[in-house]
Design a protein around this motif. Sequence first.
Motif, PDB file in Angstrom:
ATOM      1  N   GLU A 107      44.924  78.613  82.247  1.00 36.27           N
ATOM      2  CA  GLU A 107      45.372  77.220  82.273  1.00 36.27           C
ATOM      3  C   GLU A 107      44.408  76.356  83.094  1.00 36.27           C
ATOM      4  O   GLU A 107      44.018  75.268  82.662  1.00 36.27           O
ATOM      5  CB  GLU A 107      46.782  77.156  82.868  1.00 36.27           C
ATOM      6  CG  GLU A 107      47.383  75.784  82.926  1.00 36.27           C
ATOM      7  CD  GLU A 107      48.763  75.822  83.553  1.00 36.27           C
ATOM      8  OE1 GLU A 107      49.066  74.898  84.339  1.00 36.27           O
ATOM      9  OE2 GLU A 107      49.528  76.757  83.282  1.00 36.27           O
ATOM     10  N   VAL A 108      44.011  76.840  84.259  1.00 41.08           N
ATOM     11  CA  VAL A 108      43.071  76.101  85.104  1.00 41.08           C
ATOM     12  C   VAL A 108      41.729  75.941  84.397  1.00 41.08           C
ATOM     13  O   VAL A 108      41.132  74.855  84.421  1.00 41.08           O
ATOM     14  CB  VAL A 108      42.903  76.797  86.474  1.00 41.08           C
ATOM     15  CG1 VAL A 108      41.746  76.205  87.252  1.00 41.08           C
ATOM     16  CG2 VAL A 108      44.187  76.700  87.282  1.00 41.08           C
ATOM     17  N   LEU A 109      41.253  76.993  83.736  1.00 44.22           N
ATOM     18  CA  LEU A 109      39.979  76.911  83.012  1.00 44.22           C
ATOM     19  C   LEU A 109      40.052  75.886  81.871  1.00 44.22           C
ATOM     20  O   LEU A 109      39.092  75.144  81.632  1.00 44.22           O
ATOM     21  CB  LEU A 109      39.570  78.279  82.472  1.00 44.22           C
ATOM     22  CG  LEU A 109      39.134  79.296  83.524  1.00 44.22           C
ATOM     23  CD1 LEU A 109      38.915  80.654  82.882  1.00 44.22           C
ATOM     24  CD2 LEU A 109      37.886  78.832  84.242  1.00 44.22           C
ATOM     25  N   ARG A 110      41.182  75.827  81.177  1.00 45.26           N
ATOM     26  CA  ARG A 110      41.350  74.823  80.124  1.00 45.26           C
ATOM     27  C   ARG A 110      41.315  73.413  80.705  1.00 45.26           C
ATOM     28  O   ARG A 110      40.709  72.504  80.132  1.00 45.26           O
ATOM     29  CB  ARG A 110      42.662  75.048  79.375  1.00 45.26           C
ATOM     30  CG  ARG A 110      42.554  76.027  78.234  1.00 45.26           C
ATOM     31  CD  ARG A 110      43.764  75.976  77.316  1.00 45.26           C
ATOM     32  NE  ARG A 110      45.014  76.286  77.995  1.00 45.26           N
ATOM     33  CZ  ARG A 110      45.455  77.517  78.232  1.00 45.26           C
ATOM     34  NH1 ARG A 110      44.746  78.557  77.848  1.00 45.26           N
ATOM     35  NH2 ARG A 110      46.591  77.710  78.846  1.00 45.26           N
ATOM     36  N   GLU A 111      41.976  73.224  81.858  1.00 39.23           N
ATOM     37  CA  GLU A 111      41.972  71.914  82.504  1.00 39.23           C
ATOM     38  C   GLU A 111      40.558  71.505  82.903  1.00 39.23           C
ATOM     39  O   GLU A 111      40.158  70.355  82.710  1.00 39.23           O
ATOM     40  CB  GLU A 111      42.880  71.920  83.734  1.00 39.23           C
ATOM     41  CG  GLU A 111      44.344  72.005  83.405  1.00 39.23           C
ATOM     42  CD  GLU A 111      45.217  72.223  84.638  1.00 39.23           C
ATOM     43  OE1 GLU A 111      44.676  72.221  85.769  1.00 39.23           O
ATOM     44  OE2 GLU A 111      46.431  72.386  84.461  1.00 39.23           O
ATOM     45  N   VAL A 112      39.789  72.435  83.450  1.00 36.70           N
ATOM     46  CA  VAL A 112      38.410  72.152  83.843  1.00 36.70           C
ATOM     47  C   VAL A 112      37.585  71.781  82.617  1.00 36.70           C
ATOM     48  O   VAL A 112      36.795  70.822  82.645  1.00 36.70           O
ATOM     49  CB  VAL A 112      37.801  73.357  84.597  1.00 36.70           C
ATOM     50  CG1 VAL A 112      36.303  73.213  84.746  1.00 36.70           C
ATOM     51  CG2 VAL A 112      38.473  73.533  85.946  1.00 36.70           C
ATOM     52  N   GLU A 113      37.752  72.509  81.527  1.00 42.14           N
ATOM     53  CA  GLU A 113      37.011  72.225  80.297  1.00 42.14           C
ATOM     54  C   GLU A 113      37.371  70.844  79.745  1.00 42.14           C
ATOM     55  O   GLU A 113      36.490  70.092  79.323  1.00 42.14           O
ATOM     56  CB  GLU A 113      37.285  73.307  79.252  1.00 42.14           C
ATOM     57  CG  GLU A 113      36.512  73.135  77.969  1.00 42.14           C
ATOM     58  CD  GLU A 113      35.011  73.199  78.146  1.00 42.14           C
ATOM     59  OE1 GLU A 113      34.302  72.570  77.348  1.00 42.14           O
ATOM     60  OE2 GLU A 113      34.539  73.867  79.081  1.00 42.14           O
ATOM     61  N   GLN A 114      38.646  70.488  79.770  1.00 46.07           N
ATOM     62  CA  GLN A 114      39.058  69.163  79.305  1.00 46.07           C
ATOM     63  C   GLN A 114      38.461  68.069  80.182  1.00 46.07           C
ATOM     64  O   GLN A 114      38.029  67.030  79.676  1.00 46.07           O
ATOM     65  CB  GLN A 114      40.588  69.050  79.297  1.00 46.07           C
ATOM     66  CG  GLN A 114      41.242  69.841  78.200  1.00 46.07           C
ATOM     67  CD  GLN A 114      42.757  69.830  78.297  1.00 46.07           C
ATOM     68  OE1 GLN A 114      43.329  69.378  79.284  1.00 46.07           O
ATOM     69  NE2 GLN A 114      43.413  70.343  77.268  1.00 46.07           N
ATOM     70  N   GLU A 115      38.423  68.300  81.476  1.00 48.80           N
ATOM     71  CA  GLU A 115      37.842  67.321  82.394  1.00 48.80           C
ATOM     72  C   GLU A 115      36.343  67.164  82.134  1.00 48.80           C
ATOM     73  O   GLU A 115      35.811  66.058  82.156  1.00 48.80           O
ATOM     74  CB  GLU A 115      38.095  67.743  83.841  1.00 48.80           C
ATOM     75  CG  GLU A 115      37.732  66.673  84.850  1.00 48.80           C
ATOM     76  CD  GLU A 115      38.142  67.071  86.247  1.00 48.80           C
ATOM     77  OE1 GLU A 115      37.281  66.951  87.144  1.00 48.80           O
ATOM     78  OE2 GLU A 115      39.294  67.490  86.434  1.00 48.80           O
ATOM     79  N   ARG A 116      35.661  68.263  81.878  1.00 49.55           N
ATOM     80  CA  ARG A 116      34.228  68.201  81.573  1.00 49.55           C
ATOM     81  C   ARG A 116      33.959  67.415  80.295  1.00 49.55           C
ATOM     82  O   ARG A 116      33.010  66.657  80.207  1.00 49.55           O
ATOM     83  CB  ARG A 116      33.649  69.606  81.423  1.00 49.55           C
ATOM     84  CG  ARG A 116      33.267  70.245  82.700  1.00 49.55           C
ATOM     85  CD  ARG A 116      32.435  71.475  82.408  1.00 49.55           C
ATOM     86  NE  ARG A 116      32.242  72.199  83.649  1.00 49.55           N
ATOM     87  CZ  ARG A 116      32.056  73.490  83.725  1.00 49.55           C
ATOM     88  NH1 ARG A 116      32.037  74.219  82.624  1.00 49.55           N
ATOM     89  NH2 ARG A 116      31.884  74.075  84.884  1.00 49.55           N
ATOM     90  N   ARG A 117      34.792  67.623  79.293  1.00 46.82           N
ATOM     91  CA  ARG A 117      34.618  66.900  78.029  1.00 46.82           C
ATOM     92  C   ARG A 117      34.882  65.409  78.211  1.00 46.82           C
ATOM     93  O   ARG A 117      34.229  64.580  77.592  1.00 46.82           O
ATOM     94  CB  ARG A 117      35.531  67.473  76.957  1.00 46.82           C
ATOM     95  CG  ARG A 117      35.071  68.805  76.461  1.00 46.82           C
ATOM     96  CD  ARG A 117      35.932  69.319  75.349  1.00 46.82           C
ATOM     97  NE  ARG A 117      35.459  70.641  74.938  1.00 46.82           N
ATOM     98  CZ  ARG A 117      36.139  71.460  74.176  1.00 46.82           C
ATOM     99  NH1 ARG A 117      37.318  71.103  73.730  1.00 46.82           N
ATOM    100  NH2 ARG A 117      35.645  72.629  73.846  1.00 46.82           N
ATOM    101  N   ASN A 119      34.505  63.720  81.044  1.00 51.66           N
ATOM    102  CA  ASN A 119      33.480  63.184  81.946  1.00 51.66           C
ATOM    103  C   ASN A 119      32.243  64.073  81.897  1.00 51.66           C
ATOM    104  O   ASN A 119      32.009  64.860  82.806  1.00 51.66           O
ATOM    105  CB  ASN A 119      34.011  63.125  83.385  1.00 51.66           C
ATOM    106  CG  ASN A 119      35.272  62.315  83.504  1.00 51.66           C
ATOM    107  OD1 ASN A 119      35.369  61.237  82.955  1.00 51.66           O
ATOM    108  ND2 ASN A 119      36.261  62.853  84.208  1.00 51.66           N
TER     109      ASN A 119
END
Length: 126
Positions: A107-117, A119
Motif C-alpha cells: 500500500e505504501v509503495l503504491r502511494e509513493v508511485e502515485q505521488e511520483r506520477r 509530481n
Amino acid sequence: MSKQRLQQVADTIQQILGSVIQNELKDPRVGFATVTGVQVSPDLQRATVRISVMGEEAEQSATMEALLRARGFLRRRVAEEMSHMRFVPELRLVQDTSLDYTMRINEVLREVEQERRANPPKLDQE
C-alpha cells in the motif's frame, strides 16, 4: 531426529490443522483463518503453529481466542490423524501478521508511485 523428518511432521500437522479449522470447527467466532506454517521442536513435544487471520482487528482477535479455546480439540484431531506417532506435540498457536505487514508495504509503495506520477522529478537543463 533428522531435519527432514521434523519437516515432514510439521507439514503433516499443518495440513491436518488447516483442514480441521476450515471444515470441522463449528465456533461462529472463527473467521477466515489459514495455517501458514508449523515448526516442531526436535523432541516433538511442542509445535508452534502460525495462523494468518483475515478481517478487522476485532474479528482477528475473536478468531484467535476461539482457536486457543479449541486447542485441545485440535490436538486430539492431530493425534487421531497421526496415530502412528508416540507423542503428539503440544500446540502453541500464534497469529502470523506477516501478510498484514506485506499488504501495508504494498500500500505504501503504491502511494509513493502515485505521488511520483503526480509530481515527476524535474531535471535541471543547462
